[in-house]
Motif scaffolding. Structure first.
Motif, short mmCIF file in Angstrom:
data_model
loop_
_atom_site.label_atom_id
_atom_site.label_comp_id
_atom_site.label_asym_id
_atom_site.label_seq_id
_atom_site.Cartn_x
_atom_site.Cartn_y
_atom_site.Cartn_z
N ALA A 197 0.96 -1.33 0.01
CA ALA A 197 -0.09 0.10 -0.05
C ALA A 197 0.83 1.11 -0.16
O ALA A 197 0.49 2.35 -0.72
CB ALA A 197 -0.86 -0.18 1.23
N LEU A 198 1.83 1.14 0.86
CA LEU A 198 2.88 2.34 0.58
C LEU A 198 3.46 2.65 -0.43
O LEU A 198 3.69 3.81 -0.97
CB LEU A 198 3.86 2.38 1.87
N ASP A 203 1.87 1.99 -3.35
CA ASP A 203 0.91 2.74 -4.20
C ASP A 203 0.68 4.21 -3.83
O ASP A 203 0.52 5.01 -4.70
CB ASP A 203 -0.26 1.92 -3.86
N ALA A 204 0.81 4.12 -2.59
CA ALA A 204 0.73 5.83 -2.13
C ALA A 204 1.67 6.49 -2.45
O ALA A 204 1.69 7.81 -2.81
CB ALA A 204 0.55 5.78 -0.44
N ASP A 205 3.02 6.29 -2.74
CA ASP A 205 4.15 6.95 -3.22
C ASP A 205 3.73 7.18 -4.58
O ASP A 205 4.07 8.42 -4.86
CB ASP A 205 5.52 5.90 -3.07
N VAL A 206 3.36 6.39 -5.45
CA VAL A 206 2.96 6.76 -6.86
C VAL A 206 2.02 7.86 -6.87
O VAL A 206 1.99 8.83 -7.55
CB VAL A 206 2.47 5.33 -7.81
N GLN A 207 0.92 7.75 -6.24
CA GLN A 207 0.02 8.78 -6.05
C GLN A 207 0.45 10.18 -5.56
O GLN A 207 -0.20 11.04 -6.18
CB GLN A 207 -1.33 8.10 -5.14
N VAL A 247 7.13 -5.35 -3.63
CA VAL A 247 7.64 -3.93 -3.89
C VAL A 247 7.28 -3.15 -2.64
O VAL A 247 6.05 -2.93 -2.49
CB VAL A 247 6.96 -3.33 -5.07
N TRP A 248 8.08 -2.70 -1.84
CA TRP A 248 7.99 -1.88 -0.87
C TRP A 248 7.45 -0.57 -0.94
O TRP A 248 6.51 -0.21 -0.15
CB TRP A 248 9.29 -1.90 0.38
N ILE A 264 16.01 8.34 2.69
CA ILE A 264 15.67 6.81 2.20
C ILE A 264 15.57 5.66 3.52
O ILE A 264 14.45 4.90 3.75
CB ILE A 264 16.51 6.13 0.98
N PRO A 265 16.54 5.84 4.20
CA PRO A 265 16.48 5.08 5.47
C PRO A 265 15.04 5.08 6.32
O PRO A 265 14.50 4.05 6.78
CB PRO A 265 17.83 5.44 6.16
N ALA A 266 14.97 6.45 6.65
CA ALA A 266 13.49 6.81 7.57
C ALA A 266 12.34 6.27 6.89
O ALA A 266 11.44 5.57 7.33
CB ALA A 266 13.66 8.50 7.75
N TRP A 267 12.30 6.59 5.34
CA TRP A 267 11.02 6.04 4.66
C TRP A 267 10.71 4.63 4.72
O TRP A 267 9.82 4.12 4.84
CB TRP A 267 10.92 6.75 3.18
N LEU A 268 12.01 4.02 4.52
CA LEU A 268 11.86 2.55 4.40
C LEU A 268 11.42 1.79 5.79
O LEU A 268 10.94 0.86 6.03
CB LEU A 268 13.22 1.83 3.94
N GLN A 269 12.16 2.46 6.76
CA GLN A 269 11.74 1.80 8.00
C GLN A 269 10.46 1.88 8.54
O GLN A 269 9.63 1.44 9.67
CB GLN A 269 12.69 2.58 9.21
N GLN A 270 9.63 2.90 7.89
CA GLN A 270 8.12 2.91 7.93
C GLN A 270 7.43 1.76 7.94
O GLN A 270 6.30 1.71 8.43
CB GLN A 270 7.44 4.19 7.33
N ASP A 271 7.60 0.85 7.04
CA ASP A 271 6.90 -0.34 6.70
C ASP A 271 7.70 -1.38 7.11
O ASP A 271 7.34 -2.43 6.56
CB ASP A 271 6.36 -0.22 5.44
N ASN A 272 8.64 -1.20 7.89
CA ASN A 272 9.65 -2.54 8.06
C ASN A 272 9.15 -3.22 9.00
O ASN A 272 8.68 -3.10 10.11
CB ASN A 272 10.91 -2.24 8.27
#
Length: 107
Positions: A10-11, A13-17, A89-90, A99-107
Motif C-alpha cells: 500500500a505504501l 501505491d501511495a508513493d506513486v499517487q 515492492v515496498w 531513504i532509511p527513514a522512509w523504508l523503516q516506516q513499513d519494515n
C-alpha cells in the motif's frame, strides 16, 4: 526466463499517487503520464531481472534481500525484495528523500 508477479504494498501505491499529485499540481499531465510509463518499465525490468537491482541499501539498513532499481528519466527508486514466487515492492521513493527513514516506516 521466468517472470515473477509483482505485489505492491500500500505504501508503494501511495508513493506513486503522491508523485502523480505533484505532477498534476504542477500542471504537467504529460509528465504524469511519462512517470507512469517509467514506473511500469522499471517494474517490468524487475520482473525479468530481479537480481540486477542494487543491494546498497540492504547492507546500509541491515535489510537482507532489499534491492532498488531506478526509473528512467525520473528521480525515483523502486525498492523491492525478491521471494521465490513473487516480487514484493515496498516503496517507490524520490531519490532526495531520507531513504532509511522512509523504508523503516513499513519494515
Amino acid at each position: 526466463m521466468s517472470v515473477k508477479p509483482i505485489r505492491r504494498r500500500a505504501l508503494a501505491d501511495a508513493d506513486v499517487q503522491d508523485a502523480l499529485r505533484y505532477y498534476v499540481e504542477q500542471d504537467a499531465p504529460q509528465a504524469a503520464l511519462a512517470f507512469i510509463d517509467a514506473i511500469e518499465q522499471a517494474l517490468a525490468h524487475i520482473q525479468r531481472h530481479p537480481a540486477t537491482g542494487s543491494s546498497r541499501c540492504a547492507h546500509a539498513l541491515d535489510l537482507p534481500g532489499l534491492r532498488h532499481w531506478g526509473c528512467k528519466k525520473f528521480p525515483y527508486l523502486v525498492f523491492y525484495v525478491e521471494h521465490p514466487d513473487y516480487i514484493d515492492v515496498w516503496r517507490i521513493l524520490h531519490e532526495q528523500r531520507d531513504i532509511p527513514a522512509w523504508l523503516q516506516q513499513d519494515n
